[in-house]
Design a protein around this motif. Structure first.
Motif, mmCIF file in Angstrom:
data_model
loop_
_atom_site.group_PDB
_atom_site.id
_atom_site.type_symbol
_atom_site.label_atom_id
_atom_site.label_comp_id
_atom_site.label_asym_id
_atom_site.label_seq_id
_atom_site.Cartn_x
_atom_site.Cartn_y
_atom_site.Cartn_z
ATOM 1 N N SER A 234 12.953 55.241 67.379
ATOM 2 C CA SER A 234 13.934 56.325 67.455
ATOM 3 C C SER A 234 15.300 56.022 67.113
ATOM 4 O O SER A 234 15.805 54.976 66.951
ATOM 5 N N MET A 235 16.070 57.138 66.763
ATOM 6 C CA MET A 235 17.392 57.176 66.165
ATOM 7 C C MET A 235 18.336 56.775 67.297
ATOM 8 O O MET A 235 17.797 57.156 68.399
ATOM 9 N N GLU A 236 19.336 56.080 67.031
ATOM 10 C CA GLU A 236 20.181 55.511 67.934
ATOM 11 C C GLU A 236 21.171 56.580 68.125
ATOM 12 O O GLU A 236 21.961 56.983 67.360
ATOM 13 N N GLU A 237 21.011 57.403 69.434
ATOM 14 C CA GLU A 237 21.592 58.824 69.361
ATOM 15 C C GLU A 237 22.854 58.560 70.732
ATOM 16 O O GLU A 237 23.235 59.665 71.524
ATOM 17 N N LEU A 242 27.368 57.553 68.344
ATOM 18 C CA LEU A 242 27.501 58.609 67.829
ATOM 19 C C LEU A 242 29.133 58.568 66.910
ATOM 20 O O LEU A 242 29.351 59.308 66.024
ATOM 21 N N GLU A 243 29.955 57.502 67.637
ATOM 22 C CA GLU A 243 31.256 57.420 67.135
ATOM 23 C C GLU A 243 31.404 56.762 65.990
ATOM 24 O O GLU A 243 32.295 56.794 65.366
ATOM 25 N N HIS A 244 30.099 56.282 65.307
ATOM 26 C CA HIS A 244 30.171 55.754 64.039
ATOM 27 C C HIS A 244 30.267 56.868 62.897
ATOM 28 O O HIS A 244 30.645 56.428 62.088
ATOM 29 N N PHE A 245 30.109 58.298 63.434
ATOM 30 C CA PHE A 245 30.372 59.209 62.558
ATOM 31 C C PHE A 245 31.501 60.140 62.819
ATOM 32 O O PHE A 245 31.604 61.070 63.179
ATOM 33 N N LEU A 270 19.263 52.884 61.670
ATOM 34 C CA LEU A 270 18.573 53.515 62.860
ATOM 35 C C LEU A 270 19.707 54.557 63.251
ATOM 36 O O LEU A 270 19.377 55.526 64.479
ATOM 37 N N TYR A 271 20.946 54.447 62.605
ATOM 38 C CA TYR A 271 21.968 55.363 63.155
ATOM 39 C C TYR A 271 21.538 57.006 62.228
ATOM 40 O O TYR A 271 22.100 57.765 62.664
ATOM 41 N N HIS A 395 32.074 55.155 51.758
ATOM 42 C CA HIS A 395 32.367 55.656 52.910
ATOM 43 C C HIS A 395 31.653 55.474 54.179
ATOM 44 O O HIS A 395 31.724 55.823 54.993
ATOM 45 N N GLY A 396 30.186 54.847 53.701
ATOM 46 C CA GLY A 396 29.466 54.403 54.912
ATOM 47 C C GLY A 396 28.591 55.594 55.385
ATOM 48 O O GLY A 396 28.362 56.667 54.689
ATOM 49 N N VAL A 397 27.924 55.039 56.626
ATOM 50 C CA VAL A 397 26.837 55.728 57.244
ATOM 51 C C VAL A 397 27.121 57.221 57.341
ATOM 52 O O VAL A 397 25.986 58.171 57.492
ATOM 53 N N GLY A 398 28.094 57.652 57.607
ATOM 54 C CA GLY A 398 28.517 59.194 57.828
ATOM 55 C C GLY A 398 28.619 60.026 56.567
ATOM 56 O O GLY A 398 28.967 61.449 56.879
ATOM 57 N N SER A 399 28.400 59.540 55.685
ATOM 58 C CA SER A 399 28.585 60.193 54.367
ATOM 59 C C SER A 399 28.062 61.740 54.065
ATOM 60 O O SER A 399 28.515 62.359 53.754
#
Ligand code: FAD
Length: 435
Positions: A234-237, A242-245, A270-271, A395-399
């Motif tokens: 499962s996705m890490e939700e 979520l503050e990683h985004f 997993l994010y 710019h990472g995972v939220g791109s």
């Protein structure tokens, strides 16, 4: 070839949600004159995956404008209001709107924003110095093939991503072995098949499997789901994850050394790569329901197994050559249709490489990007190339996260107008990523 003399402040390549958001915000700002080109005839957001019942993975507040300007006429709530659905939406009591509705909302915006041109593919870009420095943008009308040239001070690349298929999958006919991006146009074909296999275990795989599982007993096909991952994870939700985004995490990540960024990003799957909990629950509930009375399921879920090759058989079906890498055993699995849920990769058009001398590239052949989303140039020019796509390495995972598209567009607009038209908050989240 038609030559246009007017010099635009900004030309956008591609109209997906990121550039459509920028176009919608700029529609209210007189000092920037933009033009955006999209190769599709109308706005289309992942049309092959607009499965009924699928929903957005970001709240509707992350629409095209609200997080920059809640009063903007292109807000999702205004779309609801203009479509006379306010009470229905109010009673719905949901933040996660249907994916089909997000697409409809974006189409509603795209029809009104005058700077967006559809059915036009940007086929080349040249950096040019005459009286002043400009970009010349070659645009091909997709229907007629007619080529026009437009001039712009700046560019913004919003070319998104394209589906990825392993080489061995590409050799089979596309009506039998296709990507999840083409699922809906092939759904009728699935209904008539005797055996279907979904390969991969991200959100698209799970949504496709769930849809096929819903109809499996009525249609009578054998249904399999194979992944090389150790589980259907499962996705890490959680809210703090979520503050990683957030802009804060983007800013923290950006200033890390490139080597460290690559290592961190490689471990953040997993994010964004896992499956939403609600989708896993739906699938599990269906399997449980089907198993009542010890009924034979005719459904298989196989983990730890990589599909290495797909070989056609004389009976019109395919042998999937699989390898269980923990048991170190090969096995063969037969299927009539194979659906590759093998992800997407950023799309960087070839013409960006024609600007090779103007741009700086890292050792991995990726372009370098400034903190405020401009491609790093080898020389001083008065022209910028802003970029939405292919920036995970910087710019990472939220791109690719839609919740961050407004923040990015605020940064781009502030740079374009040369002042803080949109004030930026220093702190937007509860946790600290830096000291
Ligand atoms: C099925 C699916 C569901 C997703 N759901 C979510 C979600 O719920 N929440 C979330 O945060 N993220 C989600 N994402 C991730 C991400 O938000 C989307 O991929 C999003 O569409 C990215 O927007 P974009 O504008 O960068 O690119 P895209 O939507 O890919 O649009 C790029 C556009 O550029 C056009 N183009 C490319 N080259 C040219 C050219 N040379 N000339 C003219 N036009 C060109 C293309 O035709 C395309 O329309 C999802 C991704 C997928 C695949």
């Amino acid at each position: 070839m038609e030559q246009h003399d007017k010099v635009y402040d900004l030309i956008g390549v591609g109209v997906g949600p990121f550039n459509l958001s920028l176009a919608a915000l700029l529609d209210e700002i007189d000092e920037v004159e933009p033009l955006f080109f999209e190769q599709n005839g109308t706005f289309e957001w992942h049309p092959g995956m607009l499965i009924e019942g699928t929903k957005m993975q970001v709240p509707f507040i992350a629409d095209l404008v609200t997080m920059a300007d809640p009063t903007n006429r292109y807000s999702f709530l205004n779309y609801i209001s203009k479509n006379e659905r306010m009470y229905q939406f109010y009673y719905l009591q949901r933040l996660d709107i249907p994916r089909r509705e997000y697409n409809d909302y974006c189409q509603w915006v795209a029809r009104q924003v005058e700077s967006c041109r559809f059915g036009k593919r940007v086929t080349n870009v040249r950096h040019f110095k005459d009286n002043e420095e400009i970009f010349e943008v070659e645009v091909t009308d997709v229907a007629s093939g007619q080529v026009s040239v437009f001039k712009a001070k700046n560019l913004v690349m919003g070319t998104g991503s394209v589906p990825v298929m392993p080489r061995s999958f590409r050799e089979a006919p596309s009506e039998d072995v296709f990507h999840t991006a083409d699922f809906l146009p092939n759904q009728d074909r699935c209904r008539k098949a005797s055996a279907i296999t979904v390969v991969g275990s991200g959100q698209s795989a799970a949504e496709t499997f769930r849809e096929l599982l819903k109809e499996q007993r009525d249609c009578g096909y054998r249904l399999d789901w194979i992944t090389r991952s150790p589980g259907f994870e499962s996705m890490e939700e959680s809210k703090l994850s979520l503050e990683h985004f957030s802009p804060d995490y983007v800013n923290y990540f950006y200033q890390l050394p490139q080597e460290q960024k690559d290592e961190i990003f490689a471990n953040q799957g997993l994010y964004y790569k896992g499956i939403s909990n609600h989708t896993i629950n739906d699938i599990y509930n269906l399997l449980y329901e089907y198993s009542v009375g010890r009924e034979e399921l005719n459904v298989g879920l196989q983990v730890l197994s990589e599909v290495k090759d797909i070989k056609p058989k004389a009976n019109g079906k395919y042998d999937l050559e699989c390898y269980h890498y923990q048991k170190k055993e090969s096995f063969t699995h037969e299927s009539e249709l194979v659906i590759a849920a093998t992800g997407y990769k950023p799309y960087v058009p070839d013409f960006i490489h024609h600007l090779e001398d103007l741009l700086e590239w890292d050792e991995e052949g990726r372009y370098k990007v400034t903190a405020d989303y401009r491609l790093v140039q080898t020389k001083e020019t008065s022209n910028e190339i802003y970029v939405h796509s292919g920036i995970s390495h910087t710019h990472g995972v939220g791109s690719t996260n839609l919740g961050l598209s407004i923040h990015r567009n605020k940064v781009i607009i502030n740079h374009l107008v040369g002042r803080d038209l949109y004030p930026m908050n220093e702190k937007n989240i509860f946790q600290s990523f830096t000291v």
